[in-house]
Structure formats: C-alpha cells, structure tokens
Design an enzyme around this catalytic site. Structure first.
Site, mmCIF file in Angstrom:
data_model
loop_
_atom_site.group_PDB
_atom_site.id
_atom_site.type_symbol
_atom_site.label_atom_id
_atom_site.label_comp_id
_atom_site.label_asym_id
_atom_site.label_seq_id
_atom_site.Cartn_x
_atom_site.Cartn_y
_atom_site.Cartn_z
ATOM 1 N N PRO A 88 0.857 -1.185 0.000
ATOM 2 C CG PRO A 88 -0.139 -1.187 2.118
ATOM 3 C CD PRO A 88 1.002 -1.777 1.348
ATOM 4 N NE ARG A 162 -1.527 3.674 10.544
ATOM 5 C CZ ARG A 162 -0.653 3.070 11.330
ATOM 6 N NH1 ARG A 162 0.612 3.123 11.079
ATOM 7 N NH2 ARG A 162 -1.059 2.364 12.380
ATOM 8 C CG ASP A 191 3.572 -1.559 5.610
ATOM 9 O OD1 ASP A 191 2.732 -2.128 4.899
ATOM 10 O OD2 ASP A 191 3.419 -1.357 6.826
ATOM 11 C CG ASP A 193 7.190 2.808 6.208
ATOM 12 O OD1 ASP A 193 6.705 1.705 5.903
ATOM 13 O OD2 ASP A 193 6.859 3.429 7.231
ATOM 14 C CD GLU A 278 -0.473 -6.678 11.936
ATOM 15 O OE1 GLU A 278 -1.302 -6.536 12.867
ATOM 16 O OE2 GLU A 278 0.309 -5.776 11.580
ATOM 17 C CB THR A 307 12.959 1.653 8.870
ATOM 18 O OG1 THR A 307 12.605 0.973 7.658
ATOM 19 C CG2 THR A 307 14.236 1.056 9.412
ATOM 20 N NE ARG A 308 6.103 4.535 11.995
ATOM 21 C CZ ARG A 308 5.447 5.521 12.602
ATOM 22 N NH1 ARG A 308 5.892 5.990 13.725
ATOM 23 N NH2 ARG A 308 4.357 6.028 12.068
HETATM 24 N N1 UDP Z 1 -0.477 3.907 3.966
HETATM 25 C C1 UDP Z 1 -1.538 4.156 3.112
HETATM 26 N N2 UDP Z 1 -2.415 5.169 3.433
HETATM 27 C C2 UDP Z 1 -2.266 5.964 4.544
HETATM 28 C C3 UDP Z 1 -1.189 5.694 5.405
HETATM 29 C C4 UDP Z 1 -0.323 4.659 5.100
HETATM 30 O O1 UDP Z 1 -1.697 3.478 2.103
HETATM 31 O O2 UDP Z 1 -3.083 6.857 4.765
HETATM 32 C C5 UDP Z 1 0.467 2.823 3.636
HETATM 33 C C6 UDP Z 1 1.933 3.226 3.790
HETATM 34 O O3 UDP Z 1 2.443 3.743 2.571
HETATM 35 C C7 UDP Z 1 2.593 1.922 4.193
HETATM 36 C C8 UDP Z 1 1.490 1.206 4.957
HETATM 37 O O4 UDP Z 1 0.256 1.792 4.563
HETATM 38 O O5 UDP Z 1 2.977 1.158 3.078
HETATM 39 C C9 UDP Z 1 1.651 1.334 6.465
HETATM 40 O O6 UDP Z 1 1.633 2.693 6.822
HETATM 41 P P1 UDP Z 1 2.718 3.360 7.765
HETATM 42 O O7 UDP Z 1 4.072 2.964 7.283
HETATM 43 O O8 UDP Z 1 2.436 4.807 7.889
HETATM 44 O O9 UDP Z 1 2.378 2.613 9.112
HETATM 45 P P2 UDP Z 1 3.296 2.319 10.386
HETATM 46 O O10 UDP Z 1 4.681 2.079 9.935
HETATM 47 O O11 UDP Z 1 3.171 3.555 11.215
HETATM 48 O O12 UDP Z 1 2.665 1.130 10.981
HETATM 49 MN MN MN Z 2 5.676 2.056 8.258
#
Ligand code: UDP
Ligand code: MN
Length: 334
Positions: A88, A162, A191, A193, A278, A307-308
């Site tokens: 996503p 998300r 994801d 990131d 999950e 990682t973020r």
């Molecule tokens: N993502 C998305 N829409 C949103 C926020 C996040 O599609 O409004 C995607 C984001 O690109 C990533 C995945 O969902 O691939 C998880 O999001 P994020 O990395 O922000 O989550 P976290 O690392 O905080 O769990």
């Molecule tokens: Mn993330």
C-alpha cells in the site's frame, strides 16, 4: 596409678591424632573431589557449548540442503514459486524516495510480482511513471481510504490501521488473477517504508501455509518475534498483548497464495481494535499456531526492520520565496 594415667594420656593423644588424621584425610579428599567435579563440570559445559554450536550449524546446513533440493526439484527458475508483494502506498513528500528504495531491493529478487496499491481516488502520474520505468513485473491498483478511517496528523500512529483497503484490493486482484491449481505463489505484505534483507525473500519462497520470522525495531522493542520451541511457535515475544493469537507485525509473515482460495472471504478488517489487524486476518484464513513455519534460523535472525521515515519539513520554501522571490520549481518531481 600414675602409670595408668600416663597410659590413658597416651591413649587419648593417639585417639586424638587418629581422629585428626582421619579428618585431614577426608577433608583433603573432599576438596580434591570438589576440584575434580568442578573440572568435569567445566568440561561438560564446554562440550555442551560446542554441541549447541554444531547443532546450529547442522540446522543451517539442513536448511541449505532443503533449499538446494527444492531448487533442484525446480531447475527452471521460472518454476520457482512467485512471490507476490503487496505494497500500500500514499502520496506524501517522501513517497518516491520510499518507493525507489523498495524497488531497488525487489529488483534483486527473482520470480517476484509487485502489487502496488495507491491510497487514492485515481492512479497518480508519479506512481504510474515510476512503475513504468521499474523493469519489474507489477500490477498497479488504487483504492481510497474513506476520510473517517484516515489517521489525522496529530493522531498516534496506532490509533487506526493503515493500508487496509489497499491490501484487500491486492488480495482481490490475486483471487481474480492467480490460479492455485496451476501456479505456485507466496503473498507478502511489504509496506513502502520498511527495510528488507534479500535473504528474507528466499526464506519465504517455499512457504507451505504461513511462514513467520522476527521483525526488528517494532513495538517499541529492539525486535518482536515468535517464541519457538522444538521448531514450533509457542507464543510471542511482544510487550503489547502477547496473548493475541498472532501477535505479529505485518512484515513478519508470508502466506501461501492457495490459502486465499480455501478461505475466499478472508481479508483485513478496517474495524479492528488496536494491534488486531494481522491476528484477525490470519484467524480469518483459518490458520492455527500449529500451521506456522518459523524461518530465519528458528526466528533468531532479523531480516526485516519496521523503519519509519522522518517527516520532511518545507519550512524554508516560504522563507525562500519571501527572501529570493521564488522557491523550488514545482515542475520538478521529488
Ligand atoms: N499507507 C496508506 N495510506 C495511509 C497511510 C499509510 O496506504 O493513509 C500505507 C503506507 O504507505 C505503508 C502502509 O500503509 O505502506 C503502512 O503505513 P505506515 O508505514 O504509515 O504505518 P506504520 O509504519 O506507522 O505502521
Ligand atoms: Mn511504516
């Protein structure tokens, strides 16, 4: 009389001497025995240490052998199971940088198909062009997350899940396009990131049902991971609710694509409570703890990091316009 006393004293002295010798001998023997026992103990520990190391080596070699056998059974690499990576993604300043990093990782993995799902009303130019130039086998999809399910800038990141509808769109595409009777496939939710070691993809390649492994830098811990005993998952090393059926991060598992067809309704729920995304998904697939296949050396190696990326600030753009009359060129894609 004095003679008798004399004898008695001698006798007493002799008895005392004997008792002393007996004690000395015994005590001496005891310390010798203890020393000997300690030596043996140390020796045992050394051997046990060697044995543990050898057992680890043996496990590793057995795994390599298993992998080689699997590869030999599929000599043509095009016959290897395809890894379907569902990602996503959403528009933000850092998006192209994240996607570039991930693309360059995925380019090194053979038999991989990347399903990129944009969280947007329409497919963006940026992602469309980016994928066209990617040299990767890919599918480009999009589905917007309704406003009420979006995380506000001030919300803590755990408040709402998300990428939920986007992962589900990826699953639907697989159900429509993958044929479980002719194809071999593994599904992984990556994801945009996170950071991925290439070894991870070969760990998941021959997933029978569900493969699991540790995830680094997640859950406010150095890592979270499945607790493995005798090759079986017994529980979860997590701080947050380890009693969840599957207390695992999205990055910590992959599933055999055929599972999607055994449970054709299974998907991610946007209504789950914190940390349940999950676990509820795997439960909806009819998975049990017994089905889990621990990878990455019995879940002792970190091959993926949650990682973020720090949010980039543009505070100098305005100042730049005020001071120099113009800021960065909006026509240049970042
Ligand atoms: N993502 C998305 N829409 C949103 C926020 C996040 O599609 O409004 C995607 C984001 O690109 C990533 C995945 O969902 O691939 C998880 O999001 P994020 O990395 O922000 O989550 P976290 O690392 O905080 O769990
Ligand atoms: Mn993330």
């Amino acid at each position: 009389m004095p003679l008798r006393l004399h004898k008695l004293i001698w006798l007493f002295f002799a008895a005392f001497l004997l008792a002393f010798m007996w004690l000395f001998l015994n005590f001496g023997l005891c310390t010798d025995e203890i020393r000997e026992l300690e030596l043996k103990d140390r020796h045992t520990r050394v051997i046990e240490g060697q044995l543990a190391r050898l057992q680890k080596q043996r496990d590793k070699l057995l795994k390599d052998l298993e992998y080689e056998r699997q590869k030999q059974a599929n000599p043509d690499t095009s016959d290897l199971p395809i890894i379907y990576v569902i990602t996503p993604t959403y528009a933000r300043l850092e998006q192209k940088a994240e996607l570039t990093r991930l693309l360059y990782t995925l380019q090194h993995v053979i038999n991989l198909h990347w399903i990129v799902v944009e969280d947007s009303e329409t497919k963006t130019q940026l992602v469309t062009r980016f994928l066209q130039k990617s040299k990767l086998s890919y599918t480009h999809l999009n589905v917007p997350t309704p406003e009420e399910y979006k995380l506000a800038a001030t919300d803590p990141n755990w408040l709402k899940p998300r990428g939920v509808l986007q992962r589900n769109a990826g699953l639907k595409w697989l159900r429509d396009n993958f044929n479980p009777s002719t194809g071999k496939g593994v599904v992984y939710f990556a994801d945009d990131d996170n950071t991925y070691d290439l070894l991870l993809f070969e760990e998941m390649r021959f997933t029978r049902k569900v493969s699991v492994w540790p995830v680094g830098l997640v859950g406010y811990l150095r890592y979270e991971r499945p607790v493995v005993k005798d090759g079986k998952v017994m529980g979860w090393h997590t701080y947050w609710r380890p009693e969840r059926t599957f207390a695992i991060d999205m990055a910590g598992f992959a599933i055999n694509a055929s599972l999607l067809f055994k449970r054709s309704e299974a998907k991610f729920s946007i209504h789950v409570k914190r940390g349940g995304l999950e676990s509820e998904f795997l439960t909806s697939l009819g998975v049990t703890l017994d089905d889990l296949e621990p990878k990455a050396d019995g879940c002792t190696k970190i091959l993926v990091w949650h990682t973020r990326t720090e949010k980039s600030s543009l505070k100098n753009e305005e100042k730049m316009i005020r001071k120099y009359g113009q800021g960065s060129d909006p026509m240049i894609e970042v």
